[in-house]
Design a protein around this motif. Structure first.
Motif, PDB file in Angstrom:
ATOM      1  N   ASP A  87      37.495  33.661  29.280  1.00 39.36           N
ATOM      2  CA  ASP A  87      37.582  33.974  27.856  1.00 39.36           C
ATOM      3  C   ASP A  87      38.986  34.432  27.447  1.00 39.36           C
ATOM      4  N   GLY A  88      39.946  34.385  28.378  1.00 38.11           N
ATOM      5  CA  GLY A  88      41.317  34.779  28.094  1.00 38.11           C
ATOM      6  C   GLY A  88      41.606  36.248  28.368  1.00 38.11           C
ATOM      7  N   GLU A  89      40.569  37.019  28.628  1.00 32.66           N
ATOM      8  CA  GLU A  89      40.733  38.447  28.933  1.00 32.66           C
ATOM      9  C   GLU A  89      41.469  38.609  30.256  1.00 32.66           C
ATOM     10  N   LYS A  90      42.407  39.562  30.291  1.00 36.24           N
ATOM     11  CA  LYS A  90      43.139  39.842  31.527  1.00 36.24           C
ATOM     12  C   LYS A  90      42.537  41.077  32.192  1.00 36.24           C
ATOM     13  N   GLN A  91      42.491  41.048  33.514  1.00 38.24           N
ATOM     14  CA  GLN A  91      41.963  42.170  34.284  1.00 38.24           C
ATOM     15  C   GLN A  91      42.918  42.469  35.435  1.00 38.24           C
ATOM     16  N   LYS A  92      43.324  43.744  35.551  1.00 39.14           N
ATOM     17  CA  LYS A  92      44.165  44.155  36.686  1.00 39.14           C
ATOM     18  C   LYS A  92      43.279  44.590  37.825  1.00 39.14           C
ATOM     19  N   ILE A  93      43.582  44.088  39.006  1.00 38.84           N
ATOM     20  CA  ILE A  93      42.825  44.438  40.204  1.00 38.84           C
ATOM     21  C   ILE A  93      43.733  45.290  41.081  1.00 38.84           C
ATOM     22  N   ARG A  94      43.327  46.525  41.278  1.00 35.60           N
ATOM     23  CA  ARG A  94      44.122  47.448  42.083  1.00 35.60           C
ATOM     24  C   ARG A  94      43.456  47.749  43.426  1.00 35.60           C
ATOM     25  N   SER A  95      42.232  47.278  43.577  1.00 32.69           N
ATOM     26  CA  SER A  95      41.523  47.502  44.845  1.00 32.69           C
ATOM     27  C   SER A  95      42.152  46.607  45.915  1.00 32.69           C
ATOM     28  N   PHE A  96      41.796  46.854  47.148  1.00 28.27           N
ATOM     29  CA  PHE A  96      42.416  46.104  48.243  1.00 28.27           C
ATOM     30  C   PHE A  96      41.814  44.720  48.437  1.00 28.27           C
ATOM     31  N   THR A  97      40.809  44.387  47.661  1.00 30.52           N
ATOM     32  CA  THR A  97      40.248  43.038  47.713  1.00 30.52           C
ATOM     33  C   THR A  97      39.773  42.650  46.317  1.00 30.52           C
ATOM     34  N   ILE A  98      39.641  41.362  46.084  1.00 31.18           N
ATOM     35  CA  ILE A  98      39.177  40.861  44.793  1.00 31.18           C
ATOM     36  C   ILE A  98      37.646  40.907  44.801  1.00 31.18           C
ATOM     37  N   PRO A  99      37.039  41.553  43.812  1.00 33.13           N
ATOM     38  CA  PRO A  99      35.572  41.647  43.782  1.00 33.13           C
ATOM     39  C   PRO A  99      34.901  40.277  43.739  1.00 33.13           C
ATOM     40  N   GLU A 100      33.718  40.217  44.321  1.00 33.55           N
ATOM     41  CA  GLU A 100      32.946  38.962  44.385  1.00 33.55           C
ATOM     42  C   GLU A 100      32.585  38.430  42.999  1.00 33.55           C
ATOM     43  N   ASN A 101      32.442  39.324  42.006  1.00 30.74           N
ATOM     44  CA  ASN A 101      31.993  38.878  40.682  1.00 30.74           C
ATOM     45  C   ASN A 101      33.103  38.222  39.859  1.00 30.74           C
ATOM     46  N   ILE A 102      34.314  38.158  40.395  1.00 28.12           N
ATOM     47  CA  ILE A 102      35.424  37.470  39.722  1.00 28.12           C
ATOM     48  C   ILE A 102      35.257  35.974  39.978  1.00 28.12           C
ATOM     49  N   SER A 103      35.303  35.177  38.910  1.00 27.54           N
ATOM     50  CA  SER A 103      35.080  33.731  39.040  1.00 27.54           C
ATOM     51  C   SER A 103      36.198  33.061  39.838  1.00 27.54           C
ATOM     52  N   ASP A 104      35.890  31.878  40.382  1.00 25.84           N
ATOM     53  CA  ASP A 104      36.886  31.105  41.124  1.00 25.84           C
ATOM     54  C   ASP A 104      38.092  30.793  40.233  1.00 25.84           C
ATOM     55  N   GLU A 105      37.836  30.450  38.974  1.00 24.17           N
ATOM     56  CA  GLU A 105      38.921  30.138  38.043  1.00 24.17           C
ATOM     57  C   GLU A 105      39.827  31.353  37.843  1.00 24.17           C
ATOM     58  N   ALA A 106      39.229  32.534  37.723  1.00 16.99           N
ATOM     59  CA  ALA A 106      40.016  33.760  37.563  1.00 16.99           C
ATOM     60  C   ALA A 106      40.794  34.069  38.846  1.00 16.99           C
ATOM     61  N   VAL A 107      40.166  33.859  39.999  1.00 15.07           N
ATOM     62  CA  VAL A 107      40.867  34.080  41.278  1.00 15.07           C
ATOM     63  C   VAL A 107      42.109  33.195  41.330  1.00 15.07           C
ATOM     64  N   ARG A 108      41.954  31.943  40.981  1.00 20.77           N
ATOM     65  CA  ARG A 108      43.080  31.002  41.004  1.00 20.77           C
ATOM     66  C   ARG A 108      44.197  31.402  40.036  1.00 20.77           C
ATOM     67  N   SER A 109      43.860  32.140  38.982  1.00 16.93           N
ATOM     68  CA  SER A 109      44.850  32.511  37.970  1.00 16.93           C
ATOM     69  C   SER A 109      45.653  33.747  38.350  1.00 16.93           C
ATOM     70  N   GLY A 110      45.333  34.384  39.472  1.00 18.06           N
ATOM     71  CA  GLY A 110      45.927  35.662  39.843  1.00 18.06           C
ATOM     72  C   GLY A 110      47.443  35.645  39.937  1.00 18.06           C
ATOM     73  N   TYR A 111      48.059  36.666  39.337  1.00 19.80           N
ATOM     74  CA  TYR A 111      49.513  36.765  39.361  1.00 19.80           C
ATOM     75  C   TYR A 111      49.950  38.223  39.438  1.00 19.80           C
ATOM     76  N   TYR A 112      51.203  38.412  39.853  1.00 21.83           N
ATOM     77  CA  TYR A 112      51.844  39.722  39.839  1.00 21.83           C
ATOM     78  C   TYR A 112      52.785  39.742  38.641  1.00 21.83           C
ATOM     79  N   ALA A 113      52.656  40.754  37.801  1.00 22.79           N
ATOM     80  CA  ALA A 113      53.527  40.899  36.635  1.00 22.79           C
ATOM     81  C   ALA A 113      54.727  41.757  37.020  1.00 22.79           C
ATOM     82  N   PHE A 114      55.928  41.240  36.760  1.00 23.12           N
ATOM     83  CA  PHE A 114      57.178  41.954  37.010  1.00 23.12           C
ATOM     84  C   PHE A 114      57.925  42.021  35.681  1.00 23.12           C
TER      85      PHE A 114
END
Length: 110
Positions: free
Chosen positions: A55-82
């Motif tokens: 839906d275009g919403e951004k979510q920051k993941i600070r845990s040491f792993t990506i939660p299972e409920n994150i969709s494959d599409e969202a996993v693929r979109s993961g980036y580090y903001a600098f």
């Protein structure tokens, strides 16, 4: 729509990102122990991964792993903001895996 990630490929992507994300270090961070005594300079930390939901919403993941409920599409979109820049880390890791599969015979088992 991109194809669904196999469980083993998703697990490997998440594990590799976790290794990379824990390699951040800031030598300017001051560490203080009990009673306020200074222990050392610098600290390693987990760099936050930002993912884009469908839906275009951004979510920051600070845990040491990506939660299972994150969709494959969202996993693929993961980036580090600098600042104004971003490193598309999950896309990069997926490209590295594809390179290793094609050029070096890597097999990711289910």
């Amino acid at each position: 729509m991109p194809k669904k990630l196999s469980k083993s490929r998703r697990k490997l992507l998440v594990q590799l990102e976790g290794i990379l994300g824990k390699e951040c270090y800031n030598g300017s961070i001051q560490n203080y122990g009990p009673g306020g005594s200074r222990e050392a300079e610098g600290r390693s930390f987990r760099y936050p991964l930002t993912v884009r939901e469908t839906d275009g919403e951004k979510q920051k993941i600070r845990s040491f792993t990506i939660p299972e409920n994150i969709s494959d599409e969202a996993v693929r979109s993961g980036y580090y903001a600098f600042g104004a820049n971003q490193l598309d880390v999950m896309s990069g890791i997926e490209r590295i895996l594809s390179f290793l599969e094609e050029k070096h015979g890597l097999v990711i088992r289910d």
